[in-house]
Design a protein around this motif. Structure first.
Motif, mmCIF file in Angstrom:
data_model
loop_
_atom_site.group_PDB
_atom_site.id
_atom_site.type_symbol
_atom_site.label_atom_id
_atom_site.label_comp_id
_atom_site.label_asym_id
_atom_site.label_seq_id
_atom_site.Cartn_x
_atom_site.Cartn_y
_atom_site.Cartn_z
ATOM 1 N N VAL A 1 -21.675 -32.443 12.438
ATOM 2 C CA VAL A 1 -22.066 -32.183 13.169
ATOM 3 C C VAL A 1 -23.660 -31.962 13.541
ATOM 4 O O VAL A 1 -24.582 -32.346 14.071
ATOM 5 N N LEU B 178 -20.926 -36.543 21.643
ATOM 6 C CA LEU B 178 -19.962 -36.372 21.170
ATOM 7 C C LEU B 178 -18.945 -37.827 20.593
ATOM 8 O O LEU B 178 -19.392 -38.419 21.124
ATOM 9 N N ASP C 12 -14.909 -35.553 17.487
ATOM 10 C CA ASP C 12 -15.057 -33.718 17.401
ATOM 11 C C ASP C 12 -14.077 -33.017 19.131
ATOM 12 O O ASP C 12 -14.208 -31.269 19.200
#
Length: 125
Positions: free
Chosen positions: A63, A85, A89
């Motif tokens: 991330v 995103l 995720d």
């Protein structure tokens, strides 16, 4: 200490979402806070952590550069801003609190003392 994570939901790939966590207790400002995520059949994964005063933060490799952890001690709230995103995720996101006033953010799940129930984040392709 009770933790309540909220703000999860369904978002398209490339979109953004912000989840928050508001621990109870008067000493939130001394807690280290972390976010982890988990999908069925896999181990819980470290996402991000912030130390007690918000001056240091660590991120998981998956991330880094896309997510930002922050905290507002006046509001007793920690946030996880998720951007760019990806479908991978998708997970249940958990917030956790470490009560030992860590100077260095804690990345290891066993070191956290309290856990919230989690909030589902789903990223569609």
């Amino acid at each position: 200490v009770q933790l309540q994570a909220c703000g999860g939901g369904l978002v398209q790939a490339g979109g953004s979402l912000k989840v928050s966590c508001a621990p109870s207790g008067r000493t939130f400002s001394s807690y280290g806070m972390g976010w982890f995520r988990q999908v069925p059949g896999k181990e819980r994964e470290f996402v991000a952590a912030i130390n007690w005063n918000g001056l240091a933060a660590y991120y998981g490799d998956a991330v880094k550069g896309r997510f930002t952890i922050s905290r507002d001690n006046a509001k007793n709230t920690v946030y996880l801003q998720m951007s760019s995103l990806k479908p991978e995720d998708t997970a249940v996101y958990y917030c956790a609190a470490e009560t030992k006033r860590p100077t260095i953010p804690t990345t290891a799940a066993p070191r956290y003392d309290y856990w919230g129930q989690g909030t589902q984040v789903t990223v569609s392709s």
